[in-house]
Design a protein around this motif. Structure first.
Motif, mmCIF file in Angstrom:
data_model
loop_
_atom_site.group_PDB
_atom_site.id
_atom_site.type_symbol
_atom_site.label_atom_id
_atom_site.label_comp_id
_atom_site.label_asym_id
_atom_site.label_seq_id
_atom_site.Cartn_x
_atom_site.Cartn_y
_atom_site.Cartn_z
ATOM 1 N N LYS A 19 0.820 -1.219 0.000
ATOM 2 C CA LYS A 19 0.000 0.000 0.000
ATOM 3 C C LYS A 19 0.851 1.265 0.000
ATOM 4 O O LYS A 19 0.482 2.265 -0.594
ATOM 5 C CB LYS A 19 -0.934 0.017 1.210
ATOM 6 C CG LYS A 19 -2.064 -0.972 1.136
ATOM 7 C CD LYS A 19 -2.941 -0.879 2.358
ATOM 8 C CE LYS A 19 -3.980 -1.982 2.342
ATOM 9 N NZ LYS A 19 -4.798 -1.969 3.559
ATOM 10 N N ASN A 20 1.978 1.219 0.675
ATOM 11 C CA ASN A 20 2.828 2.401 0.778
ATOM 12 C C ASN A 20 3.908 2.453 -0.294
ATOM 13 O O ASN A 20 4.775 3.328 -0.255
ATOM 14 C CB ASN A 20 3.480 2.471 2.164
ATOM 15 C CG ASN A 20 2.434 2.638 3.255
ATOM 16 O OD1 ASN A 20 1.420 3.293 3.052
ATOM 17 N ND2 ASN A 20 2.686 2.035 4.407
ATOM 18 N N LEU A 21 3.874 1.513 -1.241
ATOM 19 C CA LEU A 21 4.872 1.489 -2.307
ATOM 20 C C LEU A 21 4.310 2.131 -3.573
ATOM 21 O O LEU A 21 3.154 1.907 -3.924
ATOM 22 C CB LEU A 21 5.284 0.052 -2.638
ATOM 23 C CG LEU A 21 5.973 -0.774 -1.564
ATOM 24 C CD1 LEU A 21 6.229 -2.185 -2.074
ATOM 25 C CD2 LEU A 21 7.281 -0.126 -1.140
ATOM 26 N N SER A 22 5.146 2.883 -4.261
ATOM 27 C CA SER A 22 4.753 3.394 -5.566
ATOM 28 C C SER A 22 4.807 2.231 -6.565
ATOM 29 O O SER A 22 5.365 1.170 -6.268
ATOM 30 C CB SER A 22 5.702 4.509 -6.009
ATOM 31 O OG SER A 22 6.987 3.971 -6.304
ATOM 32 N N GLU A 23 4.268 2.439 -7.754
ATOM 33 C CA GLU A 23 4.329 1.404 -8.789
ATOM 34 C C GLU A 23 5.787 1.049 -9.094
ATOM 35 O O GLU A 23 6.128 -0.122 -9.238
ATOM 36 C CB GLU A 23 3.631 1.870 -10.067
ATOM 37 C CG GLU A 23 2.138 1.918 -9.951
ATOM 38 C CD GLU A 23 1.467 2.384 -11.232
ATOM 39 O OE1 GLU A 23 2.116 2.363 -12.308
ATOM 40 O OE2 GLU A 23 0.290 2.769 -11.171
ATOM 41 N N ASP A 24 6.641 2.064 -9.197
ATOM 42 C CA ASP A 24 8.061 1.815 -9.492
ATOM 43 C C ASP A 24 8.737 1.032 -8.376
ATOM 44 O O ASP A 24 9.538 0.133 -8.646
ATOM 45 C CB ASP A 24 8.808 3.126 -9.739
ATOM 46 C CG ASP A 24 8.491 3.732 -11.092
ATOM 47 O OD1 ASP A 24 8.014 2.994 -11.983
ATOM 48 O OD2 ASP A 24 8.725 4.944 -11.263
ATOM 49 N N GLU A 25 8.420 1.349 -7.135
ATOM 50 C CA GLU A 25 9.012 0.615 -6.014
ATOM 51 C C GLU A 25 8.548 -0.837 -6.020
ATOM 52 O O GLU A 25 9.340 -1.744 -5.757
ATOM 53 C CB GLU A 25 8.642 1.285 -4.682
ATOM 54 C CG GLU A 25 9.320 2.626 -4.460
ATOM 55 C CD GLU A 25 8.763 3.374 -3.262
ATOM 56 O OE1 GLU A 25 9.556 4.071 -2.603
ATOM 57 O OE2 GLU A 25 7.542 3.279 -2.977
ATOM 58 N N GLN A 26 7.278 -1.049 -6.330
ATOM 59 C CA GLN A 26 6.760 -2.419 -6.382
ATOM 60 C C GLN A 26 7.439 -3.198 -7.507
ATOM 61 O O GLN A 26 7.846 -4.342 -7.319
ATOM 62 C CB GLN A 26 5.243 -2.419 -6.565
ATOM 63 C CG GLN A 26 4.649 -3.808 -6.459
ATOM 64 C CD GLN A 26 3.137 -3.788 -6.352
ATOM 65 O OE1 GLN A 26 2.547 -2.815 -5.884
ATOM 66 N NE2 GLN A 26 2.507 -4.861 -6.762
ATOM 67 N N LYS A 27 7.578 -2.578 -8.681
ATOM 68 C CA LYS A 27 8.249 -3.248 -9.803
ATOM 69 C C LYS A 27 9.697 -3.578 -9.443
ATOM 70 O O LYS A 27 10.186 -4.666 -9.775
ATOM 71 C CB LYS A 27 8.210 -2.365 -11.061
ATOM 72 C CG LYS A 27 6.852 -2.269 -11.689
ATOM 73 C CD LYS A 27 6.864 -1.645 -13.069
ATOM 74 C CE LYS A 27 7.477 -0.283 -13.154
ATOM 75 N NZ LYS A 27 7.313 0.357 -14.475
ATOM 76 N N THR A 28 10.372 -2.681 -8.745
ATOM 77 C CA THR A 28 11.764 -2.917 -8.352
ATOM 78 C C THR A 28 11.861 -4.110 -7.413
ATOM 79 O O THR A 28 12.700 -4.998 -7.602
ATOM 80 C CB THR A 28 12.365 -1.659 -7.691
ATOM 81 O OG1 THR A 28 12.363 -0.602 -8.648
ATOM 82 C CG2 THR A 28 13.776 -1.917 -7.205
ATOM 83 N N LYS A 29 10.981 -4.170 -6.424
ATOM 84 C CA LYS A 29 11.010 -5.277 -5.463
ATOM 85 C C LYS A 29 10.657 -6.609 -6.141
ATOM 86 O O LYS A 29 11.275 -7.626 -5.871
ATOM 87 C CB LYS A 29 10.085 -4.992 -4.281
ATOM 88 C CG LYS A 29 10.608 -3.899 -3.368
ATOM 89 C CD LYS A 29 9.757 -3.783 -2.116
ATOM 90 C CE LYS A 29 10.301 -2.725 -1.185
ATOM 91 N NZ LYS A 29 11.583 -3.052 -0.601
#
Length: 152
Positions: free
Chosen positions: A40-50
């Motif tokens: 929930k607290n991740l941006s789309e880019d952060e989620q893709k990176t993880k």
């Protein structure tokens, strides 16, 4: 390799159908990488990176990596069968196909990929594409074996 499990029974039934058929041709498995927690607290880019970090942990240096991506090369079923056949002739040890999450892939995956394939210009859910893709792999092997599944 795909992100997140599938709960939809119709997708699971379809996957089982084609995975069972594929056993007659090759060793084929789907590695499911668990969904990320607390996104929930991740941006789309952060989620893709993880998610990409999880993919990369499961890929070896010798793997031939193919990303399923809407901006990839479109192929007919016959061309896809030829694509697979050429990798087998070249003795590629592992042909690894990646199905990303709902936001796609991080740049690190594109840099690692050996090839990008698009199954369609249409956008499908990352759950549905699993079934479509596994059916296409089965179709490719039926083409290579000269079996009557595919009609051209």
């Amino acid at each position: 390799m795909a992100i997140g499990k599938t709960d939809d029974s119709y997708i699971l039934e379809g996957l089982e159908k084609y995975l069972k058929r594929l056993k007659h041709y090759i060793k084929f498995e789907i590695l499911i990488i668990p969904d990320l927690k607390k996104t929930k607290n991740l941006s789309e880019d952060e989620q893709k990176t993880k998610e990409s970090e999880l993919f990369l942990k499961n890929i070896t240096h010798s793997d031939y990596v193919v990303v399923l991506d809407e901006r990839g090369t479109e192929m007919s079923s016959m061309h896809f069968a030829d694509f697979i056949n050429k990798r087998m002739i070249a003795s590629v040890p592992h042909l690894v196909f990646l199905i990303g999450g709902p936001y796609g892939f991080d740049q690190s995956i594109y840099q690692r990929a050996n090839y990008k394939i698009s199954l369609s210009k249409l956008t499908f859910s990352h759950q549905m594409i699993r079934l479509f893709f596994v059916e296409q792999v089965y179709r490719a092997f039926s083409i290579l074996k000269g079996e009557p599944y595919h009609h051209e």
